[in-house]
Design a protein around this motif. Sequence first.
Motif, PDB file in Angstrom:
ATOM      1  N   GLY A 261       0.775  -1.232   0.000  1.00 46.08           N
ATOM      2  CA  GLY A 261       0.000   0.000   0.000  1.00 46.08           C
ATOM      3  C   GLY A 261       0.801   1.274   0.000  1.00 46.08           C
ATOM      4  N   ALA A 262       2.069   1.205  -0.349  1.00 46.50           N
ATOM      5  CA  ALA A 262       2.895   2.401  -0.299  1.00 46.50           C
ATOM      6  C   ALA A 262       2.875   3.206  -1.583  1.00 46.50           C
ATOM      7  N   SER A 263       2.084   2.798  -2.563  1.00 48.21           N
ATOM      8  CA  SER A 263       1.992   3.634  -3.753  1.00 48.21           C
ATOM      9  C   SER A 263       1.155   4.861  -3.395  1.00 48.21           C
ATOM     10  N   GLY A 264       1.166   5.816  -4.209  1.00 45.60           N
ATOM     11  CA  GLY A 264       0.465   7.058  -3.921  1.00 45.60           C
ATOM     12  C   GLY A 264       1.277   8.196  -4.498  1.00 45.60           C
ATOM     13  N   GLY A 265       0.903   9.412  -4.187  1.00 46.13           N
ATOM     14  CA  GLY A 265       1.664  10.543  -4.685  1.00 46.13           C
ATOM     15  C   GLY A 265       1.798  10.526  -6.192  1.00 46.13           C
ATOM     16  N   TRP A 266       3.001  10.295  -6.676  1.00 46.12           N
ATOM     17  CA  TRP A 266       3.279  10.326  -8.109  1.00 46.12           C
ATOM     18  C   TRP A 266       2.424   9.305  -8.859  1.00 46.12           C
ATOM     19  N   ALA A 267       2.373   8.060  -8.376  1.00 42.37           N
ATOM     20  CA  ALA A 267       1.604   7.019  -9.067  1.00 42.37           C
ATOM     21  C   ALA A 267       0.122   7.379  -9.114  1.00 42.37           C
ATOM     22  N   ALA A 268      -0.405   7.896  -8.013  1.00 39.28           N
ATOM     23  CA  ALA A 268      -1.820   8.299  -7.994  1.00 39.28           C
ATOM     24  C   ALA A 268      -2.062   9.456  -8.949  1.00 39.28           C
ATOM     25  N   SER A 269      -1.097  10.367  -9.049  1.00 38.52           N
ATOM     26  CA  SER A 269      -1.242  11.494  -9.980  1.00 38.52           C
ATOM     27  C   SER A 269      -1.271  11.025 -11.431  1.00 38.52           C
ATOM     28  N   LEU A 270      -0.454  10.027 -11.741  1.00 36.06           N
ATOM     29  CA  LEU A 270      -0.475   9.466 -13.098  1.00 36.06           C
ATOM     30  C   LEU A 270      -1.814   8.784 -13.374  1.00 36.06           C
ATOM     31  N   MET A 271      -2.329   8.069 -12.380  1.00 35.14           N
ATOM     32  CA  MET A 271      -3.624   7.422 -12.545  1.00 35.14           C
ATOM     33  C   MET A 271      -4.716   8.480 -12.734  1.00 35.14           C
ATOM     34  N   PHE A 272      -4.678   9.531 -11.921  1.00 35.76           N
ATOM     35  CA  PHE A 272      -5.646  10.619 -12.051  1.00 35.76           C
ATOM     36  C   PHE A 272      -5.572  11.229 -13.451  1.00 35.76           C
ATOM     37  N   GLN A 273      -4.366  11.492 -13.925  1.00 32.15           N
ATOM     38  CA  GLN A 273      -4.189  12.091 -15.251  1.00 32.15           C
ATOM     39  C   GLN A 273      -4.793  11.189 -16.322  1.00 32.15           C
ATOM     40  N   ASP A 274      -4.590   9.889 -16.194  1.00 29.61           N
ATOM     41  CA  ASP A 274      -5.157   8.943 -17.161  1.00 29.61           C
ATOM     42  C   ASP A 274      -6.684   8.986 -17.129  1.00 29.61           C
ATOM     43  N   ILE A 275      -7.242   8.996 -15.924  1.00 25.19           N
ATOM     44  CA  ILE A 275      -8.704   9.044 -15.798  1.00 25.19           C
ATOM     45  C   ILE A 275      -9.255  10.358 -16.357  1.00 25.19           C
ATOM     46  N   TYR A 276      -8.715  11.469 -15.915  1.00 23.61           N
ATOM     47  CA  TYR A 276      -9.282  12.773 -16.238  1.00 23.61           C
ATOM     48  C   TYR A 276      -9.015  13.212 -17.676  1.00 23.61           C
ATOM     49  N   GLU A 277      -7.796  13.012 -18.156  1.00 27.22           N
ATOM     50  CA  GLU A 277      -7.446  13.512 -19.486  1.00 27.22           C
ATOM     51  C   GLU A 277      -7.754  12.530 -20.609  1.00 27.22           C
ATOM     52  N   ASN A 278      -7.606  11.252 -20.350  1.00 28.75           N
ATOM     53  CA  ASN A 278      -7.761  10.261 -21.420  1.00 28.75           C
ATOM     54  C   ASN A 278      -9.100   9.539 -21.402  1.00 28.75           C
ATOM     55  N   ASN A 279      -9.889   9.723 -20.363  1.00 27.89           N
ATOM     56  CA  ASN A 279     -11.167   9.011 -20.240  1.00 27.89           C
ATOM     57  C   ASN A 279     -12.256   9.962 -19.763  1.00 27.89           C
ATOM     58  N   PRO A 280     -12.648  10.936 -20.597  1.00 26.04           N
ATOM     59  CA  PRO A 280     -13.637  11.934 -20.166  1.00 26.04           C
ATOM     60  C   PRO A 280     -15.021  11.342 -19.896  1.00 26.04           C
ATOM     61  N   ASP A 281     -15.256  10.089 -20.293  1.00 19.43           N
ATOM     62  CA  ASP A 281     -16.549   9.461 -20.030  1.00 19.43           C
ATOM     63  C   ASP A 281     -16.650   8.888 -18.615  1.00 19.43           C
ATOM     64  N   VAL A 282     -15.580   8.915 -17.836  1.00 13.73           N
ATOM     65  CA  VAL A 282     -15.620   8.420 -16.461  1.00 13.73           C
ATOM     66  C   VAL A 282     -16.357   9.440 -15.602  1.00 13.73           C
ATOM     67  N   ILE A 283     -17.455   8.998 -14.983  1.00 11.36           N
ATOM     68  CA  ILE A 283     -18.258   9.914 -14.154  1.00 11.36           C
ATOM     69  C   ILE A 283     -18.217   9.542 -12.684  1.00 11.36           C
ATOM     70  N   GLY A 284     -17.543   8.458 -12.347  1.00 14.78           N
ATOM     71  CA  GLY A 284     -17.403   8.029 -10.966  1.00 14.78           C
ATOM     72  C   GLY A 284     -16.347   6.948 -10.881  1.00 14.78           C
ATOM     73  N   VAL A 285     -15.745   6.823  -9.715  1.00 11.82           N
ATOM     74  CA  VAL A 285     -14.676   5.853  -9.515  1.00 11.82           C
ATOM     75  C   VAL A 285     -14.976   5.033  -8.272  1.00 11.82           C
ATOM     76  N   ILE A 286     -14.810   3.731  -8.389  1.00 10.00           N
ATOM     77  CA  ILE A 286     -14.863   2.835  -7.233  1.00 10.00           C
ATOM     78  C   ILE A 286     -13.449   2.326  -7.057  1.00 10.00           C
ATOM     79  N   GLY A 287     -12.865   2.609  -5.915  1.00  9.96           N
ATOM     80  CA  GLY A 287     -11.481   2.230  -5.684  1.00  9.96           C
ATOM     81  C   GLY A 287     -11.350   1.285  -4.522  1.00  9.96           C
ATOM     82  N   ASN A 288     -10.241   0.609  -4.507  1.00 13.01           N
ATOM     83  CA  ASN A 288      -9.985  -0.323  -3.430  1.00 13.01           C
ATOM     84  C   ASN A 288      -8.522  -0.264  -3.039  1.00 13.01           C
TER      85      ASN A 288
END
Length: 171
Positions: A66-93
């Motif tokens: 569980g030590a990922s976060g920060g940079w890795a989460a920012s890359l994931m966010f960028q992928d969701i927000y910039e490359n997948n504009p049809d995403v309207i909600g996220v379920i995370g675990n």
Amino acid sequence: MTISAEESFLQANLSSSYIYFPEIAALAAVDLINKNPSILPGITITVKRFSDCGPWYPAALETYFGASGGWAASLMFQDIYENNPDVIGVIGNEYSTTTLAIAEELSLVEIPYCSATSASPRLSDKKKYPYFWRTITALGIGDHICQVLLTWNVQRVAIIYQRDDDMGAQS
């Protein structure tokens, strides 16, 4: 007794089961919603998968903590927000350490984010994480779930829970 590859993958003491079982519940819910035309008439929910720690590799079962976060989460966010504009909600675990970053970023762009397992009290700060909510019953989040159901005009709800762990025993 012989254990199949699938069964060995789901050993309860490894991260795989921590991720697998909530995902199965989410996929089952999506399937039920899509099959029932009275729940979201004319809408089909699709599932996309994103990762906060790169592509999966077998050693992750024993080493991921569980030590990922920060940079890795920012890359994931960028992928969701910039490359997948049809995403309207996220379920995370994710673990709370990862959730802190992605929950804040998704809140900034008003994308709702629900976590099945992130229990950090810091995530209760609605000024910082206004679009984040979770399904951990012992945290007293009934008001949040109720508000979502009222907003969506949900008329019927089924609740499935277990009482065989510390979190479940408190509910």
